[in-house]
Design an enzyme around this catalytic site. Structure first.
Site, short mmCIF file in Angstrom:
data_model
loop_
_atom_site.label_atom_id
_atom_site.label_comp_id
_atom_site.label_asym_id
_atom_site.label_seq_id
_atom_site.Cartn_x
_atom_site.Cartn_y
_atom_site.Cartn_z
N CYS A 388 -28.47 -7.42 -7.12
CA CYS A 388 -29.83 -6.91 -6.98
C CYS A 388 -30.27 -6.87 -5.51
O CYS A 388 -29.83 -6.00 -4.77
CB CYS A 388 -30.78 -7.69 -7.88
N HIS A 517 -28.33 -7.30 -12.92
CA HIS A 517 -28.00 -8.74 -12.94
C HIS A 517 -26.90 -9.02 -13.96
O HIS A 517 -27.20 -9.32 -15.11
CB HIS A 517 -29.24 -9.55 -13.31
N GLU A 519 -25.16 -11.57 -14.32
CA GLU A 519 -25.15 -12.98 -14.76
C GLU A 519 -25.81 -13.18 -16.12
O GLU A 519 -25.48 -14.11 -16.86
CB GLU A 519 -25.82 -13.89 -13.71
N1 GLN Z 1 -36.81 -7.59 -4.46
C1 GLN Z 1 -35.95 -6.58 -4.93
C2 GLN Z 1 -36.69 -5.55 -5.76
O1 GLN Z 1 -37.74 -5.81 -6.28
C3 GLN Z 1 -34.79 -7.15 -5.71
C4 GLN Z 1 -35.19 -7.88 -6.95
C5 GLN Z 1 -34.14 -8.81 -7.45
O2 GLN Z 1 -33.25 -9.21 -6.71
N2 GLN Z 1 -34.23 -9.21 -8.70
O3 GLN Z 1 -36.23 -4.44 -5.92
#
Ligand code: GLN
Length: 543
Positions: A388, A517, A519
């Site tokens: 992410c 994600h 995970e």
């Molecule tokens: N801050 C980033 C976004 O909002 C990534 C979010 C995250 O890593 N879950 O796009």
């Protein structure tokens, strides 16, 4: 007929109620019943999404896009199945439904009261979760500790459900039994008090799970039995264990499954080998000697390592699952991105690790440190998985240092930046302008198409995958061509090709960044493909 088991906590928090609930589910599932678990969080927040990780720990995202408590992640990992949004509730969520119902005249002119209307809505939600999962048994974990004001209405709901269906509802109290150093003896009084307090809510526990450093002895079982009004064979030892996966095995040894079956008068079923598989895995992990050293570059550890571990619990578990798969013992280290900004020479410590993960995150603190770390990882061939924010920062690093866009950045870091490689999509801008932050990110499962001959296509052995998202910002398509021309491979996109979901670079042992994600979908018995490929590269890469 669905049966319901409520799990409540006595004496203090953090004694592993979530793991206890998930383990109860696991042992009952191995007896041939279909299980699901519900988590109740007593806070007002509608979901866990608006809380800081140092406040709440990890926000676990479900396939259907809910931002929930990390216990939902434990349920998914223990039961090896997806849990839906309907299995999670908070005070905020329950109250907003009741208030909406009232506004929509659903109570037909009646006076709407805290009792019974709030508990009735809680019961409706529990039943809905059971029906959707087609469950024989629903395990409901009520957050908080007995004696708190916050969870009273949920206890009231549990009491009312029992009144309606006396034979179908059971109560388990997970309690803590301290062994004070100066006394050297396990004390039962706090548990006795907790049971009495629970009694004042009209609830009598059927089973006591005794969390303590050691197993509870006969003498103390007798005492608790007399003073808490619980038969001795329903007082179950739950001593500290080396791995959370051993809790279920211990419960089975103690006969917890038998006791629950007897209390709920469940018909006997043919069991399955779920627990055998679990035991094999647990035995194997204990024997592993060869290590794989993984560093996680993060920033959420204001109050010590504990918080960091809690903020990234699914990442940690996914590393474990994949390492065990390759018969390695994972050793995880926390690396502070803030540090790399203050002392750039510290970055060289990254070469001590077999692989590095830059996980998700928010805001701009510690970001330049993370970008520096990614630069070092890329140039020094250290296996890398960017998740992410980790993926977004990897593209920014690539844009700056390979494509020559020196001021490349993300809108999250610098709103006015000239080269926003990561930016907000139009629909998100609208939401932010309306201060509509809760539950409005890109959330839940989305399809992703993998490009031909990419590393990820080989890793997944598939052309289309589904993964869970939680972010507001996206890769800016304006920069797709320049970055591709300078060697970045965009190997996963949304089916309409509008959203960049995975990037990778060639000629590197493992440099993969994903906008989702992975995970959240890793399970002990089914490690995630991307974690597997990352761990494999970490083991194999000789540097
Ligand atoms: N801050 C980033 C976004 O909002 C990534 C979010 C995250 O890593 N879950 O796009």
């Amino acid at each position: 007929m669905t049966k319901y088991v409520f799990v409540v906590g006595g004496v203090m928090s953090s004694v592993g109620k979530g793991i206890a609930a998930a383990s109860c589910a696991k042992i009952l599932e191995s007896r041939g019943y279909n299980l699901t678990c519900v988590k109740i969080d007593p806070y007002i927040n509608v979901d866990a999404g608006t809380m800081n990780p140092t406040e709440h720990g990890e926000v676990f995202v479900t396939d259907d896009g809910d931002e929930t408590d990390q216990d939902i992640g434990n349920y998914e990992r223990f039961l090896n199945k997806n849990i839906l949004s309907s299995n999670y509730m908070t005070t905020g969520r329950v109250y907003s439904t009741v208030i909406n119902n009232e506004r929509n005249l659903k109570y037909k002119g009646k006076c709407v009261e805290v009792v019974p209307h709030i508990p009735v809505e809680v019961i409706r939600r529990i039943k809905e979760a059971g029906n959707k999962a087609d469950a024989d048994i629903v395990i409901i974990e009520i957050g908080g500790t007995i004696g708190e004001y916050q969870n009273l209405l949920f206890l009231e709901a549990a009491r009312m459900l029992k009144l309606e269906n006396p034979k179908d509802v059971a109560f388990i109290m997970v309690s803590y039994l301290p062994i004070p150093k100066m006394v050297g003896e396990m004390k039962t009084k706090p548990t006795q008090s907790a049971v009495r307090t629970l009694n004042t809510s009209g609830i009598q526990p059927d089973i006591l799970l005794c969390r303590a450093e050691t197993s509870i002895d006969e003498k103390r079982k007798e005492k608790l039995s007399t003073f808490c009004n619980v038969p001795k064979d329903r007082i179950i030892a739950a001593p500290d264990v080396a791995s959370i996966y051993d809790v279920a095995l211990n419960f089975e040894k103690e006969g917890l499954d038998e006791r629950i079956i007897e209390i709920l008068q469940l018909e006997k079923r043919e069991g399955n080998d779920q627990l055998k598989v679990w035991k094999k895995l647990s035995d194997k992990t204990k024997k592993l000697k060869e290590e794989v050293k993984i560093g996680i570059v993060g920033k959420y550890f204001k109050t010590g390592d504990y918080v960091l571990a809690d903020s990234y619990i699914s990442v940690i578990e996914a590393i474990k699952h994949a390492s065990w798969f390759y018969n390695k013992k994972p050793v995880i280290s926390w690396l502070s991105s803030d540090e790399y900004e203050k002392n750039p020479e510290k970055i060289e410590e990254l070469s001590l690790y077999d692989g590095i993960i830059v996980p998700g995150g928010f805001g701009n603190r510690g970001i330049e440190g993370k970008i520096k770390a990614i630069n070092y990882i890329r140039e020094n061939n250290i296996p890398f998985l960017g998740i992410c924010y980790g993926m977004q920062l990897a593209t920014i690093e690539y844009a700056r240092n390979v494509a020559g866009i020196k001021d490349a950045t993300s809108e999250e870091i610098d709103k006015k930046g000239d080269n926003l490689i990561i930016h907000t999509m139009a629909d998100q801008i609208e939401k932010i302008n309306k201060y509509n932050y809760g539950g409005t990110m890109r959330l839940g499962a989305y399809a992703c198409v993998l490009s031909n001959k990419s590393k990820v296509q080989k890793i997944y052995k598939d052309g289309e995958i589904s993964e869970r998202h939680r972010h507001r910002y996206e890769f800016n398509n304006k920069y797709r061509k320049v970055l591709e021309d300078s060697g970045l491979i965009i190997s996963g996109t949304s089916p309409d090709n509008k959203l960049v979901e995975i990037i990778e670079i060639p000629n590197h042992p493992h440099f993969i960044g994903c906008q989702f994600h992975p995970e959240f979908k890793s399970r002990p018995v089914k490690p995630h493909p991307l974690f597997k490929s990352f761990i494999k590269a970490s083991i194999d890469t000789k540097r």
